[in-house]
Design a protein around this motif. Sequence first.
Motif, short mmCIF file in Angstrom:
data_model
loop_
_atom_site.label_atom_id
_atom_site.label_comp_id
_atom_site.label_asym_id
_atom_site.label_seq_id
_atom_site.Cartn_x
_atom_site.Cartn_y
_atom_site.Cartn_z
N ASP A 1 0.91 -1.31 -0.02
CA ASP A 1 -0.08 -0.18 -0.07
C ASP A 1 0.82 1.29 0.01
N GLY A 2 2.04 1.09 0.54
CA GLY A 2 2.83 2.39 0.56
C GLY A 2 4.58 1.72 0.61
N VAL A 3 5.44 2.86 0.52
CA VAL A 3 6.72 2.46 0.60
C VAL A 3 7.59 3.52 1.33
N VAL A 4 8.33 2.73 2.35
CA VAL A 4 9.38 3.85 2.81
C VAL A 4 10.74 3.38 2.46
N VAL A 5 11.37 4.41 2.14
CA VAL A 5 12.69 4.09 1.41
C VAL A 5 13.81 4.54 2.35
N VAL A 6 14.52 3.89 2.89
CA VAL A 6 15.63 4.43 3.83
C VAL A 6 16.97 4.16 3.20
N GLN A 7 17.65 5.13 2.77
CA GLN A 7 18.77 4.84 2.05
C GLN A 7 19.57 6.08 1.99
N SER A 8 20.89 6.36 2.00
CA SER A 8 21.86 7.45 2.14
C SER A 8 22.14 8.00 0.71
N LEU A 9 22.29 6.92 -0.02
CA LEU A 9 22.93 7.66 -1.35
C LEU A 9 21.93 8.44 -2.28
N GLY A 10 22.14 9.45 -2.61
CA GLY A 10 21.45 10.37 -3.57
C GLY A 10 21.43 9.74 -4.90
N ASP A 11 22.31 9.55 -5.76
CA ASP A 11 22.26 9.28 -7.01
C ASP A 11 21.82 7.77 -7.19
N ASP A 12 21.67 6.98 -6.35
CA ASP A 12 21.37 5.75 -6.47
C ASP A 12 19.80 5.39 -6.27
N ALA A 13 19.21 6.78 -5.74
CA ALA A 13 17.70 6.52 -5.41
C ALA A 13 16.84 6.03 -6.42
N LEU A 14 15.83 5.48 -6.00
CA LEU A 14 14.86 4.99 -7.16
C LEU A 14 14.58 6.47 -8.07
N ASP A 15 13.91 6.21 -9.03
CA ASP A 15 13.49 6.91 -9.91
C ASP A 15 11.94 7.28 -9.63
N PHE A 16 11.79 8.08 -8.51
CA PHE A 16 10.52 8.11 -7.89
C PHE A 16 9.63 8.65 -9.00
N THR A 17 9.63 9.33 -9.83
CA THR A 17 8.53 9.98 -10.65
C THR A 17 7.79 9.24 -11.10
N GLU A 18 8.27 7.97 -11.86
CA GLU A 18 7.16 7.01 -12.57
C GLU A 18 6.79 6.07 -11.49
N PHE A 19 7.02 6.15 -10.23
CA PHE A 19 6.85 5.07 -9.12
C PHE A 19 5.61 5.60 -8.81
N ASN A 20 4.55 5.39 -9.32
CA ASN A 20 3.33 5.84 -8.80
C ASN A 20 2.67 5.18 -7.73
N MET A 21 3.17 5.44 -6.41
CA MET A 21 2.67 4.76 -5.24
C MET A 21 3.01 5.62 -4.04
N PRO A 22 2.39 5.66 -2.96
CA PRO A 22 2.58 6.43 -1.67
C PRO A 22 4.08 6.13 -1.47
N THR A 23 4.54 6.98 -1.06
CA THR A 23 6.13 6.99 -0.95
C THR A 23 6.66 7.92 0.19
#
Lengths: 336, 336
Positions: free
Chosen positions: B120-142
């Motif tokens: 139903d939703g996602v929490v992403v815990v990560q330090s690295l910036g450039d490695d981040a998921l491409d959030f834009t096409e990630f159509n889900m509560p985050t």
Amino acid sequence: MTTIYDIAKKTGYSITTVSKVLNDYPNVSEKAKAKVLAAVEELGYTPNSSARTLATNKSWMIGVVFAEHLGVGMAHPFFSEVIESFKKHVELYNYDLLFVSRKMGLKEETYRHLKHRGVDGVVVVQSLGDDALDFTEFNMPTVFIDMPEKGAHAVYSDNKQGSTLAVDYLYGLGHRKIAHITGAQTMYTAVERAKGFELAMEKHNLSIPSKYIVDGGYYSYEGGREAMFRLLSLTDRPTAVFVSGDEMALGAIKVIKEAGLRVPEDISVIGFDDIPLAKHVDPPLTTVKQDKELIGHQSAALLLDEINELGKNRNGKVIPVQLIKRQSCMSVDHMW
Amino acid sequence: MTTIYDIAKKTGYSITTVSKVLNDYPNVSEKAKAKVLAAVEELGYTPNSSARTLATNKSWMIGVVFAEHLGVGMAHPFFSEVIESFKKHVELYNYDLLFVSRKMGLKEETYRHLKHRGVDGVVVVQSLGDDALDFTEFNMPTVFIDMPEKGAHAVYSDNKQGSTLAVDYLYGLGHRKIAHITGAQTMYTAVERAKGFELAMEKHNLSIPSKYIVDGGYYSYEGGREAMFRLLSLTDRPTAVFVSGDEMALGAIKVIKEAGLRVPEDISVIGFDDIPLAKHVDPPLTTVKQDKELIGHQSAALLLDEINELGKNRNGKVIPVQLIKRQSCMSVDHMW
DNA sequence: GCTCCTATCGAAAACGCTTTCGTTTTAAGT
DNA sequence: ACTTAAAACGAAAGCGTTTTCGATAGGAGC
């Protein structure tokens, strides 16, 4: 959401065929395979795991029941390492980990919840014996960590042996007045370590004044402080103390320092667990190391076997421990 | 497995009615309610969450994407505390946490897997910036933790402010030669803290010799050691060093001690995070405390709102930090 | 050209639940 | 007793898959 039907429509094949290529069935033509795969890619199709689970009765999830008594949850210094190792291993076989909320004391609730979720297996990590789920009516592949359970897979350290290692070492250093700060005797590990301590002392013909055994509670820093405080107030103080857990040991050391004494010059201290900070404190803590990596790995392997019905006889698997000599212990000859 | 049909058969009602009592629908008689509930109890019925999810399109699971660079996974001293707090909060609303295996670098994989699982939703815990998921096409509560993400909910500490607190404190103690051990500049937090450091120094009209800023890598103990080693080799040594992370600070302190110097008598050290061991080391570490409890709580609240479509404007939420004065810093007047 | 395999495909049932909407029952009102 | 509204119930469709088993097509063998 794009489904298997969309792929079917787009390719002109039936959903059956689509499903078959998705699951690598043998009798499907190369042509069909190619077309379907192309459509999958183009439409960005992702199979629905709920539907799949419903149809196959396999969820590819492993439930994690986590209950510790420090109150820190998954930030627990020992358990978190074990679970991480466990996770790394089951991930290789495509299982995800589901942390279910365990309302302490409501075993029945937890049990139902796990059934509800349809997990393929369960790993329970908890210290307390009497609080354990009633495993017998819990008809599901399960592995217990850190605590044996009759008729069930379980993985835990050789606690008694750990105590022996500690006492032998202290004895070798010339110590004869050795005290023991135990964990609460409701916990399996704590009892074992205490038993091991007594056995080892006996082996060396060392007597244990009853005041030399003091309960530090649930392995907490504070518990260690209080226990050590009592030990220090004794007229005939021990020259060494074997503490049943690292956090408690740190608390104990702190109290010793506060009393104007030094570790190890005045009192030697030895812990149990080898948590990450053990090597960083001052003095670096001599301790009995539990092989968290192996414990996690072994429990994962056992659970996976059980899930795949390769389960051999279910019983406890004990993991060897190791004495890590650092600088919190000293030969009596050098003490002042 | 006992299903809703079994209950229906036993009670004589239809599965519709059974389902209704199970879901607290209003228009069902007390009598039916009682009979169904009794049967549920007797047969030990547990609803199947996959079927329910399939029908309702709601899984009651929150996906956890966990990626850190110490390589310790969920045993990470800072992240694990944050997640624990997060967990405690979402549990109240009956969500379970699903830890999905994140193959580092394969964002696309992770994204699909999350969709697959229907969280139903996602929490992403990560330090690295450039490695981040491409959030834009990630159509889900985050919700992102520890790192801002354009157009998305994010919760993180006021890193710059933390640096200011540290530098101001050191300045107040009379220090003028202040060095900074940074984290790898690929991480958002590390960059912010470094920026904050420079700003604060500037504010006090303090110059920063380029040699006074040294990269300690991914917040590791070892990285701290190496960085401090370089700092010690300088001819004009700093009298204080602000370290971007506690683990690194511990490494730094270790090196200082090994060099025959003392903390804080010879060099003052101040960390960042306030991990659990900070208070237990020697000397107890003065540090900038991140409010892990609040971070977890806030991110949970934001995510829950987003899931329930109460989402307000999505943007970063910064959490105040706090200077915890312990004993690793000293006024220059008392130094020797 | 006919039979018989083999390879490929698809119809349909099943998994366990929710939800819409129509039907029946009950109770209330006169 | 009759009407009507409200309350209680159930049939059936739908959610997205898997899997069995029967159907079809194409080719080999004669």
